[in-house]
Design an enzyme around this catalytic site. Structure first.
Site, PDB file in Angstrom:
ATOM      1  N   GLU A  52       0.826  -1.210   0.000  1.00 23.93           N
ATOM      2  CA  GLU A  52       0.000   0.000   0.000  1.00 23.93           C
ATOM      3  C   GLU A  52       0.860   1.259   0.000  1.00 23.93           C
ATOM      4  OE1 GLU A  52      -3.057   0.492  -0.575  1.00 23.93           O
ATOM      5  OE2 GLU A  52      -3.727  -1.569  -0.585  1.00 23.93           O
ATOM      6  N   TYR A 135      -6.420   6.828   4.086  1.00 23.92           N
ATOM      7  CA  TYR A 135      -6.671   5.753   3.118  1.00 23.92           C
ATOM      8  C   TYR A 135      -5.896   4.486   3.500  1.00 23.92           C
ATOM      9  CZ  TYR A 135      -5.842   2.656  -0.682  1.00 23.92           C
ATOM     10  OH  TYR A 135      -5.700   1.503  -1.392  1.00 23.92           O
ATOM     11  N   ASP A 153      -9.967   5.384  -2.353  1.00 22.76           N
ATOM     12  CA  ASP A 153      -8.878   5.986  -3.127  1.00 22.76           C
ATOM     13  C   ASP A 153      -9.474   6.519  -4.438  1.00 22.76           C
ATOM     14  OD1 ASP A 153      -9.391   3.767  -4.662  1.00 22.76           O
ATOM     15  OD2 ASP A 153      -7.336   3.021  -4.690  1.00 22.76           O
TER      16      ASP A 153
END
Ligand code: SF4
Length: 358
Positions: A52, A135, A153
């Site tokens: 991520e 996020y 996102d």
């Protein structure tokens, strides 16, 4: 609007979208990604976190080789935490946004020092770690720990804006989109749902030409129903990026080594190596003006051409002046052959340009 969307519009209904329809689609069409657990496997929080962070503002295709290299060299968070920062920056080199690599390293250390090497499981705790914003905290909580978290996102914003025909522009429409995304996120399988949204946005509900004909929500998508899906989401027009200018000093020794310097630890490209240059400003530098910033007094020659580089908030053009000295103070490198140098793309571009012109 694509013909695929147009053909199916006649069958559109106004029923609300269901998360279960997307999850059924995901079970059949999920992408295989290096960091993704296979069905029935438990996700590795370290792998989820690493991917991520790497995927922030970078594509899946670019991240793949970096992710594999990191995992091979530092297979768990403890290994990464004890790695020298320079090694981490060097491995990150080319991914851009080096502040992320520095925070990645800080985060690994904090997970080891404060959490005994185990990532915390809640969004609130994850948000306290360096480099983890709203996020990423939601994504890790959902994907690694299957917590019910609302993961939003750019892909998710696009899908939701189309699904609910949100015509107000982003960023003001973020609140509306969050409201819809929250209502749609299921209690169970929140991690799969988040990944399903990412996959739908990447493979079906793509920025241009959404493939509505194969979408699990084709019958309930209001954007498609209204014929405006491909035009969504809308954005408040961006201001053009300011243009800045620098002049870089390419100082070489007869043995091919060149003078590089390390940028300050904090700020843009923190701690990375660069070709010494003037400050960056709004006006183009003349060579005479720039020479007050040259690392040494020498016979500087302005090379033809300009090196262009884009940062998020501004564009930067470099002219390059070159000179040769027999030796001198400072840090000398052979950037093409020295291993593990933390060279950002900006520096690589200047090196390529100077080599091609000399
Ligand atoms: Fe088309 Fe996207 Fe709507 Fe699916 S969600 S029907 S791909 S616009």
């Amino acid at each position: 609007m694509t013909s695929q969307c147009g053909e199916a519009m006649a069958s559109a209904s106004t029923t609300s979208p269901r998360s279960s329809d997307l999850l059924t689609w995901y079970d059949r069409h999920r992408r295989t990604l290096p960091w993704r657990a296979e069905p029935g496997e438990t996700a590795d929080p370290y792998a989820v976190w690493l991917s991520e962070i790497m995927l922030q503002q970078t594509t899946v295709a670019t991240v793949g080789p970096y992710y594999r290299a990191f995992l091979e060299r530092w297979p768990d968070v403890t290994a990464l935490a004890v790695a020298p920062l320079d090694d981490v920056l060097a491995m990150w080199s080319g991914l851009g946004y080096y502040a992320r690599a520095r925070r990645l390293h800080q985060c690994a250390r904090q997970v080891v020092e404060e959490h005994g090497g185990r990532f915390p499981e809640t969004e609130a705790q994850l948000l306290n770690l360096p480099g983890i914003g709203a996020y990423t905290a939601a994504a890790i909580a959902a994907i690694a720990f299957d917590a019910r978290a609302v993961v939003i996102d750019g892909n998710v914003e696009r899908v939701i804006a189309r699904l609910f025909a949100v015509t107000d522009p982003l960023p003001p429409a973020k609140k509306t989109i969050r409201h819809h995304a929250d209502a749609l996120t299921p209690q169970n399988r929140a991690g799969d749902f988040a990944q399903a949204m990412m996959d739908l946005g990447a493979t079906v509900c793509t920025p241009r030409n959404p493939a509505c004909g194969i979408c699990p929500w084709r019958d309930v998508c209001q954007g498609r129903h209204q014929g405006i899906a491909a035009d969504l989401p809308r954005f408040v027009p961006k201001k053009p990026r300011p243009q800045r200018h620098g002049l870089a000093f390419w100082l070489a020794r007869p043995d091919g080594a060149v003078l590089l310097r390390r940028r300050p630890e904090e700020g843009l490209l923190g701690g990375m190596l660069e070709v010494p240059s003037t400050p960056w400003r709004d006006d183009v530098w003349s060579l005479d003006e720039a020479l007050t910033h040259a690392p040494v007094a020498a016979e500087w020659l302005l090379l033809p051409g300009v090196v262009r580089h884009g940062f998020t908030h501004f564009a930067l053009d470099f002219q390059v002046a070159a000179a040769e000295v027999s030796d001198g103070d400072g840090s000398w490198y052979r950037p093409e052959t020295d291993q593990d140098l933390a060279l950002p793309t900006m520096t690589r571009k200047i090196i390529r340009h100077a080599r091609s012109q000399l």
